[in-house]
Scaffold this active site. Structure first.
Site, PDB file in Angstrom:
ATOM      1  N   HIS A 143      28.882  57.719  49.223  1.00 15.33           N
ATOM      2  CA  HIS A 143      30.134  57.060  49.575  1.00 15.33           C
ATOM      3  C   HIS A 143      29.958  56.445  50.965  1.00 15.33           C
ATOM      4  CE1 HIS A 143      34.390  56.264  49.731  1.00 15.33           C
ATOM      5  NE2 HIS A 143      34.432  56.799  50.934  1.00 15.33           N
TER       6      HIS A 143
ATOM      7  N   ARG B 149      38.853  55.767  28.941  1.00 16.69           N
ATOM      8  CA  ARG B 149      37.869  56.297  29.873  1.00 16.69           C
ATOM      9  C   ARG B 149      37.063  57.434  29.211  1.00 16.69           C
ATOM     10  NH1 ARG B 149      37.583  55.315  35.213  1.00 16.69           N
ATOM     11  NH2 ARG B 149      39.547  54.226  35.449  1.00 16.69           N
TER      12      ARG B 149
ATOM     13  N   GLU C 106      22.151  54.349  54.481  1.00 21.17           N
ATOM     14  CA  GLU C 106      22.391  54.891  53.135  1.00 21.17           C
ATOM     15  C   GLU C 106      21.040  55.087  52.443  1.00 21.17           C
ATOM     16  OE1 GLU C 106      25.393  53.207  50.580  1.00 21.17           O
ATOM     17  OE2 GLU C 106      26.430  52.234  52.237  1.00 21.17           O
TER      18      GLU C 106
HETATM   19  C1  GAR Z   1      26.948  51.252  48.611  1.00 21.97           C
HETATM   20  O1  GAR Z   1      27.367  50.854  49.889  1.00 21.97           O
HETATM   21  C2  GAR Z   1      27.597  52.566  48.229  1.00 21.97           C
HETATM   22  O2  GAR Z   1      27.781  53.433  49.314  1.00 21.97           O
HETATM   23  C3  GAR Z   1      28.916  52.097  47.684  1.00 21.97           C
HETATM   24  O3  GAR Z   1      28.647  50.913  46.994  1.00 21.97           O
HETATM   25  C4  GAR Z   1      27.486  50.300  47.541  1.00 21.97           C
HETATM   26  C5  GAR Z   1      26.496  50.074  46.439  1.00 21.97           C
HETATM   27  O4  GAR Z   1      25.419  49.297  46.879  1.00 21.97           O
HETATM   28  N1  GAR Z   1      29.488  53.071  46.826  1.00 21.97           N
HETATM   29  C6  GAR Z   1      30.796  53.221  46.664  1.00 21.97           C
HETATM   30  O5  GAR Z   1      31.621  52.539  47.236  1.00 21.97           O
HETATM   31  C7  GAR Z   1      31.178  54.330  45.710  1.00 21.97           C
HETATM   32  N2  GAR Z   1      32.601  54.497  45.691  1.00 21.97           N
HETATM   33  P1  GAR Z   1      24.086  49.238  46.039  1.00 21.97           P
HETATM   34  O6  GAR Z   1      24.483  48.840  44.604  1.00 21.97           O
HETATM   35  O7  GAR Z   1      23.284  48.173  46.694  1.00 21.97           O
HETATM   36  O8  GAR Z   1      23.434  50.579  46.080  1.00 21.97           O
END
Ligand code: GAR
Length: 213
Positions: free
Chosen positions: A112, A68, A177
């Site tokens: 998140h 990592r 979001e």
């Molecule tokens: C979104 O829903 C975001 O909130 C989540 O992944 C998705 C990405 O969608 N993030 C996480 O779970 C972070 N731990 P996108 O690629 O269409 O933006």
């Protein structure tokens, strides 16, 4: 010019929402631009979108690194020339090492899909339904060494229906979001939100703007 660097792993709809907003509101006129997009997955849809939009877009495949730390070192080395004012995690599904996080403390943002501090980690929509919550939401926060534990910048809220499945709830939340994340990115880039003693500090007008219903 203040640079925004985006990190993503998949679909990239939050990245697209930020790009769309940046263009519609002409952020460049205010000295703010999306400078580059990086993905740990070479086949991420978001990376293809970034390329199609003419942005600097690069894959740094985490599978090519033994640890990592080695991956994060290389990612940091590639980001550094952009001297980012803000690093935006937009569906970036890798946990960043403390070294990476401390290098850009107060500048790394994540979204998140839950109302933190409820439901850190994975599978948030299912856990929200199973807990019987009547509202769900998304949280934009500063990234700290604690997973999904950094200071909260903004949140967006949606109702939960008794007929919801994780998929229907996720679909209701996603546009929210997309509303809250560009507002948070801009506010942090403009210095209207600051990380002070582990909390996000902002004036009342900004706090109202970053609470999205
Ligand atoms: C979104 O829903 C975001 O909130 C989540 O992944 C998705 C990405 O969608 N993030 C996480 O779970 C972070 N731990 P996108 O690629 O269409 O933006």
């Amino acid at each position: 010019m203040k640079n925004i660097v985006i990190l993503l792993s998949g679909r990239g709809s939050n990245f697209e929402a930020i790009l769309r907003t940046a263009r519609a509101e002409n952020w460049e006129a205010e000295g703010l631009r999306i400078a580059a997009v990086f993905s740990n997955r070479p086949d991420a849809k978001g990376l293809a979108t970034a390329r199609a939009e003419g942005l600097d877009a690069f894959a740094v495949d985490h599978k090519a690194f033994a640890t990592r730390e080695a991956f994060d070192e290389e990612l940091a080395r590639r980001i550094e020339p952009y001297e980012p004012a803000v690093i935006v995690l937009a569906g970036f599904m890798r946990i960043l090492t403390p070294g990476f996080v401390s290098r850009w403390e107060g500048k790394i943002l994540n979204i998140h899909p839950a109302l933190l501090p409820l439901f850190p980690g994975l599978d948030t929509h299912r856990r929200c339904i199973e807990a019987g919550c009547r509202v769900h939401g998304s949280t934009v926060h500063f990234v700290s060494a604690v997973l999904d534990g950094g200071a909260i910048i903004g949140q967006s809220v949606v109702p939960v229906m008794t007929t919801d499945t994780p998929d229907t709830l996720a679909a209701r939340l996603l546009p929210y979001e997309h509303k809250v994340y560009p507002k948070c990115v801009k506010a942090v880039a403009e210095g209207r939100v600051k990380l002070v003693d582990g909390r996000a500090v902002m004036d009342d007008a900004t706090a109202r703007e970053l609470a999205v219903f």
